[in-house]
Design a protein around this motif. Structure first.
Motif, PDB file in Angstrom:
ATOM      1  N   MET A 193       0.698  -1.429  -0.117  1.00  0.00           N
ATOM      2  CA  MET A 193      -0.159   0.204  -0.141  1.00  0.00           C
ATOM      3  C   MET A 193       0.765   1.489  -0.121  1.00  0.00           C
ATOM      4  SD  MET A 193      -3.393  -0.890  -0.477  1.00  0.00           S
ATOM      5  CE  MET A 193      -3.493   1.012  -0.537  1.00  0.00           C
ATOM      6  N   ALA A 194       1.767   1.724   0.865  1.00  0.00           N
ATOM      7  CA  ALA A 194       2.366   2.352   0.295  1.00  0.00           C
ATOM      8  C   ALA A 194       2.869   2.967  -0.504  1.00  0.00           C
ATOM      9  CB  ALA A 194       4.292   1.914   1.914  1.00  0.00           C
ATOM     10  N   SER A 222      -3.858   9.145  -0.909  1.00  0.00           N
ATOM     11  CA  SER A 222      -4.188   9.110   0.567  1.00  0.00           C
ATOM     12  C   SER A 222      -3.924   7.227   0.795  1.00  0.00           C
ATOM     13  CB  SER A 222      -5.312   9.873   0.183  1.00  0.00           C
ATOM     14  OG  SER A 222      -6.381   9.246  -0.069  1.00  0.00           O
ATOM     15  N   ARG A 223      -4.119   7.023   1.704  1.00  0.00           N
ATOM     16  CA  ARG A 223      -4.730   5.803   1.909  1.00  0.00           C
ATOM     17  C   ARG A 223      -5.715   4.977   1.555  1.00  0.00           C
ATOM     18  NH1 ARG A 223      -2.946   1.399   4.777  1.00  0.00           N
ATOM     19  NH2 ARG A 223      -0.453   2.181   4.439  1.00  0.00           N
ATOM     20  N   SER A 224      -6.831   5.933   1.749  1.00  0.00           N
ATOM     21  CA  SER A 224      -8.307   5.505   1.211  1.00  0.00           C
ATOM     22  C   SER A 224      -8.324   5.714  -0.459  1.00  0.00           C
ATOM     23  CB  SER A 224      -9.165   6.928   1.517  1.00  0.00           C
ATOM     24  OG  SER A 224      -8.849   7.655   1.440  1.00  0.00           O
ATOM     25  N   ALA A 244      -6.042   5.270  -2.107  1.00  0.00           N
ATOM     26  CA  ALA A 244      -5.352   4.439  -2.979  1.00  0.00           C
ATOM     27  C   ALA A 244      -6.072   2.738  -2.716  1.00  0.00           C
ATOM     28  CB  ALA A 244      -3.507   3.787  -2.532  1.00  0.00           C
ATOM     29  N   GLU A 245      -6.430   2.515  -1.243  1.00  0.00           N
ATOM     30  CA  GLU A 245      -7.478   1.168  -1.362  1.00  0.00           C
ATOM     31  C   GLU A 245      -8.383   1.672  -2.489  1.00  0.00           C
ATOM     32  OE1 GLU A 245      -8.480   2.295   2.989  1.00  0.00           O
ATOM     33  OE2 GLU A 245      -6.710   1.204   3.355  1.00  0.00           O
ATOM     34  N   GLU A 273       0.663   4.445  -2.498  1.00  0.00           N
ATOM     35  CA  GLU A 273       0.131   5.922  -1.748  1.00  0.00           C
ATOM     36  C   GLU A 273       1.272   6.372  -2.527  1.00  0.00           C
ATOM     37  OE1 GLU A 273      -0.751   6.192   2.341  1.00  0.00           O
ATOM     38  OE2 GLU A 273      -0.865   3.988   2.257  1.00  0.00           O
TER      39      GLU A 273
END
Length: 654
Positions: free
Chosen positions: A107-108, A117-119, A121-122, A111
């Motif tokens: 995930m990093a 942002s994390r959301s 990317a998710e 991003e």
């Protein structure tokens, strides 16, 4: 791809003629020396992977970038396509591109590379997962590593090729440089210039040109194969064997060129894979006639099937397309590659399909009907996408054949007016051939001319010299054009009726009241199973027909317009020709986009006694009547008596 901070470090290094220390770089970008040290390691790896210059280091002196001006320009071109510029709707494709390289992606990393942002990317990852799963690729999460894709190597490559078309930058499309830039961006800096030159040299050697879009896909598939080999992930074995001899020779020449360009030895399984890629790539044109003849001789089944298809299509349309060598050649070149893809479950979407269905419903219906012949002869299930492409080729041939509509012009105002009318007609209706200019005193000349009808500015009645008359203005207004086009259509219909009267069509009754169904509500699969079951019970089809119908429905939509569907099964299960019909009070979903309320289930038998051609022609007459005349279609839908319905359908075939 490098981060913005790492790109700043590169620019600092590029601007230095001497060595520069880590601390000096850190002071300029306002980050710690430790961060700069880590970034420099990633920069060095990136440059090595892309074979762009060299980042050297000396104790107590620091780092220095050795790079030519040409290499720097290439680096800038590569960095220009940063993920920051990726449109929001394409971010899922960017995620897929990373995952298809067959490595763990965390995930990093998403991003950082997508600038999300994390959301965000998710969300992009979830969209990517759905897209990949639709293509048979599973996404697994490995603890401590990230996300990995699970699929066969062949599926990975075909999906990557589809993704490449969706994900590539619009900038430069259509140019070699644009392709090289997009491949470099997609495959982490891979240099595809050797693939370009090798393919071009092979085309020149064998005297042909691949079709543009097919060539782009071929170039990418070759590039991806070499990229995977470099990543030590070549194909262990290739199930795609027994390709035609012509394709084998072309591929052998291509492999030799690639091995020379990249100084590699391509393993046997990869050679087989490249052979498949070449076989599935459509050839647009042969410059060398002998090479085309060689190709045809080595694929006699495809050529013979095309010739049968053209004969049957000609009879259904009432136009003789058999002398159109361009049609035969185009169909042969298209089908030889399309069949290769279909045999291995590779389905290419047709962006023209909806437009083809809307603008040429009659021709599309003919081609869909005759696709039964193609599918059975070549042992593949043609989808509506292939039928759409075939329709485009046939429409082109119809346009050329329409020049066979011959007319005579009658005029009493002298040669000048006659010539003006002739020039107007030939300019506005290029498919008409003006074979004679006559006067009203020459009916015998018109009768002997062989023209299809007469155009005149004089009110001389409905016929002249035994030919129909179309009265127009001396200067041909738009209304006149429409009248002439309508007459042209009538001519084609008459030719078709003439063919019909000279066959044994009267001997075959394709509609039977026992196989007519009036339903208020229905479900597609259950309806087809009922219709097939009744045909099997009465001895018209053999066991296996139902399954072949359902399999064909999975491969393609059989809806042909006006909510009419024509599902059909394999001819090898047909004992006697018959057509079952279901008329639905309420439309039912037929595929993802279309609905149907009028269903013809075709059981057509291509044996030597009854002949496929008469059966097809009878059915097409019915289908044409319903597609062309909405009033007739609505009247038929109002019928409630099975026998009356079957009798009317059989009447339409006469």
């Amino acid at each position: 791809m490098l981060t913005e901070r790492q790109q700043k470090i590169l620019k600092i290094l590029h601007g230095q003629e001497k060595y520069i220390t880590i601390r000096q770089i850190a002071e300029q970008i306002h980050f710690s020396p430790k961060t700069v040290r880590n970034d420099l390691l990633q920069v060095r790896t990136f440059l090595q992977q892309n074979q762009l210059g060299e980042l050297t280091a000396k104790p107590k002196k620091g780092f220095r970038l050795l790079m030519t001006a040409e290499e720097w320009d290439k680096l800038q071109s590569l960095l220009r396509f940063s993920a920051r510029d990726i449109p929001k709707e394409k971010r899922k494709y960017a995620v897929c591109a990373l995952l298809l390289q067959d490595r763990a992606v965390g995930m990093a990393e998403l991003e950082k590379k997508l600038y999300l942002s994390r959301s965000g990317a998710e969300k992009a990852l979830e969209e990517a997962r759905q897209w990949l799963e639709e293509r048979g690729i599973c996404l697994q999460k490995k603890r401590g590593r990230g996300f990995l894709t699970e699929c066969s190597e062949l599926v990975r490559r075909m999906t990557a090729a589809e993704l490449f078309v969706l994900y590539r930058s619009e900038s430069g499309i259509g140019t070699d440089q644009g392709f090289l830039t997009n491949v470099s961006r997609f495959l982490n800096g891979f240099d595809a210039s050797g693939v370009l030159s090798s393919t071009a040299n092979t085309e020149e050697e064998y005297g042909f040109h691949f079709a543009y879009n097919a060539r782009q896909t071929l170039l990418f598939l070759i590039s991806f194969a070499l990229f995977r080999c470099r990543a030590k992930a070549p194909l262990a074995e290739c199930p795609l064997k027994n390709r035609p001899a012509f394709s084998q020779r072309v591929t052998a020449a291509l492999v030799q060129q690639l091995e020379h360009s990249y100084s590699v030895r391509i393993p046997p399984a990869e050679r087989e894979y490249l052979l498949f890629c070449v076989s599935a790539c459509e050839i647009q044109e042969f410059e060398d006639t002998k090479a085309l003849q060689m190709c045809e001789q080595e694929e006699p089944q495809t050529l013979a099937t095309v010739q049968r298809f053209v004969r049957l299509t000609s009879d259904l349309l009432g136009l003789d397309l058999r002398a159109d060598s361009a049609l035969e050649k185009d169909l042969f070149l298209y089908l030889r590659s399309a069949v290769e893809k279909l045999r291995y479950g590779i389905y290419i979407p047709n962006p023209l399909l909806a437009q083809v269905k809307g603008e040429y419903p009659n021709v599309y219906a003919v081609v869909w009907t005759t696709s039964v012949l193609l599918g059975d002869s070549l042992q593949v299930e043609l989808t509506e996408n292939e039928v759409g492409y075939l329709t485009v080729y046939v429409v082109g041939a119809v346009e050329r054949a329409s020049a066979q509509v011959k007319i005579c012009i009658l005029c009493s105002y002298g040669v000048g007016v006659s010539q003006l009318l002739k020039q107007q007609i030939e300019r506005l209706l290029p498919n008409i051939s003006v074979i004679r200019i006559a006067t009203v005193q020459e009916p015998d000349c018109v009768r002997r001319s062989g023209c299809d009808f007469v155009i005149t500015a004089e009110n001389i009645g409905d016929t002249f010299g035994g030919k129909d008359v179309v009265v127009v203005d001396n200067f041909l207004i738009p209304y006149d054009i429409r009248k002439i086009q309508k007459k042209m259509f009538e001519v084609l219909q008459r030719k078709m009726e003439h063919i019909t009267k000279n066959t044994d069509l009267q001997q075959i009754r394709l509609f039977d009241s026992r196989f007519v169904y009036f339903c208020d509500h229905a479900e597609k699969t259950a309806l087809l199973q009922t219709m097939c079951g009744d045909l099997e019970e009465k001895g018209y089809v053999l066991p296996g027909f139902n399954e072949s119908v359902l399999q064909r429905e999975k491969a393609a939509s059989t809806q042909v317009g006006r909510r009419i569907a024509i599902p059909h099964g394999s001819t090898r299960y047909v004992v006697r020709p018959i057509i079952a019909v279901a008329v639905l009070k309420n439309s039912i979903p037929w595929d993802r986009q279309d609905t149907a309320d009028f269903v013809f289930l075709l059981a057509i038998q291509p044996d030597s006694l009854l002949h496929m051609k008469p059966q097809m022609m009878k059915f097409y007459k019915v289908l044409s009547a319903l597609i062309d005349d909405e009033k007739t279609l609505n009247e038929v839908k109002k019928m409630t008596d099975r026998q009356e319905f079957a009798d009317y359908m059989n009447h339409l075939t006469q």
